[in-house]
Design an enzyme around this catalytic site. Structure first.
Site, PDB file in Angstrom:
ATOM      1  N   VAL A  73       0.899  -1.386   0.039  1.00  0.00           N
ATOM      2  CA  VAL A  73      -0.070  -0.188   0.008  1.00  0.00           C
ATOM      3  C   VAL A  73       0.883   1.360   0.067  1.00  0.00           C
ATOM      4  O   VAL A  73       1.760   1.460   0.871  1.00  0.00           O
ATOM      5  CB  VAL A  73      -0.875   0.021   1.217  1.00  0.00           C
ATOM      6  CG1 VAL A  73      -1.977   1.204   1.455  1.00  0.00           C
ATOM      7  CG2 VAL A  73      -1.911  -1.077   1.132  1.00  0.00           C
ATOM      8  N   THR A 106       4.982  -1.259   2.816  1.00  0.00           N
ATOM      9  CA  THR A 106       4.662   0.207   2.710  1.00  0.00           C
ATOM     10  C   THR A 106       5.182   0.540   1.203  1.00  0.00           C
ATOM     11  O   THR A 106       6.454   0.341   1.043  1.00  0.00           O
ATOM     12  CB  THR A 106       5.203   0.987   3.627  1.00  0.00           C
ATOM     13  OG1 THR A 106       4.362   0.927   4.837  1.00  0.00           O
ATOM     14  CG2 THR A 106       4.868   2.644   3.173  1.00  0.00           C
ATOM     15  N   LYS A 107       4.454   1.119   0.247  1.00  0.00           N
ATOM     16  CA  LYS A 107       5.070   1.685  -0.807  1.00  0.00           C
ATOM     17  C   LYS A 107       5.622   3.081  -0.626  1.00  0.00           C
ATOM     18  O   LYS A 107       4.880   3.845  -0.395  1.00  0.00           O
ATOM     19  CB  LYS A 107       4.210   1.530  -2.249  1.00  0.00           C
ATOM     20  CG  LYS A 107       4.125  -0.223  -2.645  1.00  0.00           C
ATOM     21  CD  LYS A 107       3.043   0.118  -3.850  1.00  0.00           C
ATOM     22  CE  LYS A 107       3.710   0.577  -5.117  1.00  0.00           C
ATOM     23  NZ  LYS A 107       2.784   0.315  -6.081  1.00  0.00           N
ATOM     24  N   ILE A 108       6.899   3.298  -1.040  1.00  0.00           N
ATOM     25  CA  ILE A 108       7.325   4.452  -0.996  1.00  0.00           C
ATOM     26  C   ILE A 108       8.000   5.038  -2.061  1.00  0.00           C
ATOM     27  O   ILE A 108       8.651   4.305  -2.611  1.00  0.00           O
ATOM     28  CB  ILE A 108       8.431   4.653   0.268  1.00  0.00           C
ATOM     29  CG1 ILE A 108       7.929   4.118   1.567  1.00  0.00           C
ATOM     30  CG2 ILE A 108       8.877   6.071   0.563  1.00  0.00           C
ATOM     31  CD1 ILE A 108       7.243   5.141   2.362  1.00  0.00           C
TER      32      ILE A 108
END
Ligand code: G3P
Length: 219
Positions: free
Chosen positions: A58, A85-87
């Site tokens: 996400v 977590t997509k950063i």
């Protein structure tokens, strides 16, 4: 080699999980907006469909490192399971990746167009990097070569970060990144469904059935 669904459509996800060896789901803000549903309930439903073991990626929406970290912690609490977590690989994003690494939150560094972006993200502590193969090709670059160069550099420097290649328009690109050493691919339902396509396969199956029936139907 992992196969991941790049979609937030629950019907697509249910169908693909039922038929294919799927390892998880990736989302981004554009993909989520298409569903026109409240954000967290949608992601919770996706989590319940895919179970706790499959990856759920996400993306954060904030633009400062502090806010990205807060968002990541909150989303992980809400969604649980095998959460990433997509950063994006902005300057603030890299700072956030370093902090998330210290907090033990897994990260997919996204919007990767160059091997150097991948190296910086990997050194900051990302678990995966997502090179955007088709978007690189839309800029007249060679997306498959970018994946190959990232893999060469990760191996050369013994970096444990893996490549989750993303952004595909066709099966040729997917096969190209598999040969180039991607550890995983994420693609939309249409591309995943196309991985099995070959005109001769269906013809062969029909011929086998015809041959069988030509004798055993009478028996
Ligand atoms: O996961 C990244 C991906 O969603 C970008 O794909 O097809 O919009 O270039 P695309």
């Amino acid at each position: 080699m992992k196969i991941v669904i790049d979609s937030a459509n629950v019907d697509t996800i249910k169908k693909l999980i039922d038929y294919y060896p799927i390892d998880g789901v990736t989302t981004n803000p554009s993909i989520i907006v298409k569903e026109k549903r409240p954000f967290l309930p949608l992601l919770k439903e996706i989590r319940s469909i895919i179970g706790d073991e499959r990856m759920l990626h996400v993306q954060v929406l904030s633009s400062t490192a502090t806010e990205m970290v807060e968002e990541a912690i909150n989303n992980r609490e809400q969604l649980g399971g095998n959460y990433y977590t997509k950063i994006p690989v902005t300057r603030e994003g890299i700072k956030a990746i370093k902090e998330l690494k210290l907090k033990g939150i897994k990260v997919l560094a996204t919007t990767i167009y160059t091997p150097m972006q991948a190296i910086v993200a990997a050194k900051a502590g990302a678990n995966y990097v997502a090179p955007y193969v088709n978007r690189i090709e839309n800029l007249s670059g060679n997306g498959i070569q970018v994946v190959e160069e990232i893999r060469t550099m990760f191996d050369q420097y013994n970096l444990s970060c893996k490549i989750l290649a993303a952004s595909f328009k066709n099966v040729r690109q997917v096969q190209g990144v598999c040969l180039a050493g991607a550890h995983a691919i994420t693609a939309g339902g249409d591309i995943i469904e196309s991985l099995l396509n070959h005109p001769s396969t269906q013809g062969d199956v029909e011929q086998f059935q015809e041959d069988w029936k030509s004798f055993y139907r009478e028996e």
